[in-house]
Design an enzyme around this catalytic site. Sequence first.
Site, PDB file in Angstrom:
ATOM      1  CG  MET A 161     -31.174 -34.654   5.103  1.00 31.01           C
ATOM      2  SD  MET A 161     -30.644 -34.298   3.401  1.00 31.01           S
ATOM      3  CE  MET A 161     -30.632 -32.516   3.431  1.00 31.01           C
ATOM      4  CB  CYS A 217     -33.147 -35.818  12.532  1.00 25.69           C
ATOM      5  SG  CYS A 217     -33.080 -37.224  11.388  1.00 25.69           S
TER       6      CYS A 217
END
Length: 396
Positions: free
Chosen positions: A318, A104
């Site tokens: 993201m 992430c």
Amino acid sequence: MSHVPQIRIPATYMRGGTSKGVFFRLQDLPPAAQTPGPARDALLLRVIGSPDPYAKQIDGMGGATSSTSKTVIVAPASKPGHDIDYLFGQVSIDSAFVDWSGNCGNLSAAVGSFAISNGLVDAGRIPRDGIATVRIWQANIGKTIIAHVPITNGEVQETGDFELDGVTFPAAEVQLEFLDPAADEGDGGGAMFPTGNLVDELEVPGIGTFKATLINAGIPTIFVNAADIGYTGTELQGAINSDPAALARFETIRAYGAVRMGLIEHIDQAAGRQHTPKVAFVAAPASYTASSGKPVKAEDVDLLVRALSMGKLHHAMMGTAAVAIGTAAAIPGTLVNLAAGGGARSAVRFGHPSGTLRVGAEASGEGGQWTVTKAIMSRSARVLMEGWVRVPGDSF
């Protein structure tokens, strides 16, 4: 009838970039969860509140979106030349599944701060005032991330005037360097372009055949042209996420793209690899109104990008997908590069549903082979709550 009482585990709830998640030190986890396996997965599922057939995660720390159903485990470095190990777990909302297949990028911005504040970085490397450089080993994908964390009076500085579209309030800027972001060890296909092509013809039965750039950089990503799948690139979440048929088409594209990239052998395996690859669509600059009501002018961006995460259109972008965007934009001939106008470039500013984001990448090519030494972007991070998270003692 007797019931097992709850246990409490030291934890920190943090925002990193446009995501938030529950952070743990490896040493604080129950012994059964200190090693990978069913016990660890069961614990993290219970912490977040999954699986939840109501898709709300009411009985846990998750926020029922891909951006808020996240966990992080930080440990002392296992690799020479690094300060810490960082492991990321993307928790499914409605199924009993934790995806460890990727990083992430947003929460990467919080890892350095968490490590400093929790005594995992040598105190001799922390200035009283200035910037602390934290060398992070991203264990999911086997890559190095350098976080530049602001320090004031010997402590992590979290407040500031850095604004990030997709985050309501300003905070301190944290610059991230993703070193050698392509060809991740954990990502199957190996090469930056696993098919050997900058652009492929991707055949998706029942949907069509269209051009796609399949790239391993930051996170495996499938880029397609917005116009080829019936979109403009100015869409906000409601236009996609309220359309079950559209979401099903994107998942089918993702599954066939994953097979083409060598990440899975058959499309049926895509359900067990929800976090990667990502699928995104790109378009040339156009003006639109972001989800906050902020106008985004065509002249303020180089291209438009919309990306899906865990089956839904992301509210912003993201962080790992931003690395993929910056990398692909730096390589002439990819769909991302062409949407931005083509040619050589070392940075790109793209429009996403919440506003804009700038990301840079250093790319070089010889004999048709491309390498990227690093991608750079700025995010911010902040502790939201710290103390203990509680779970029933028999839940893992």
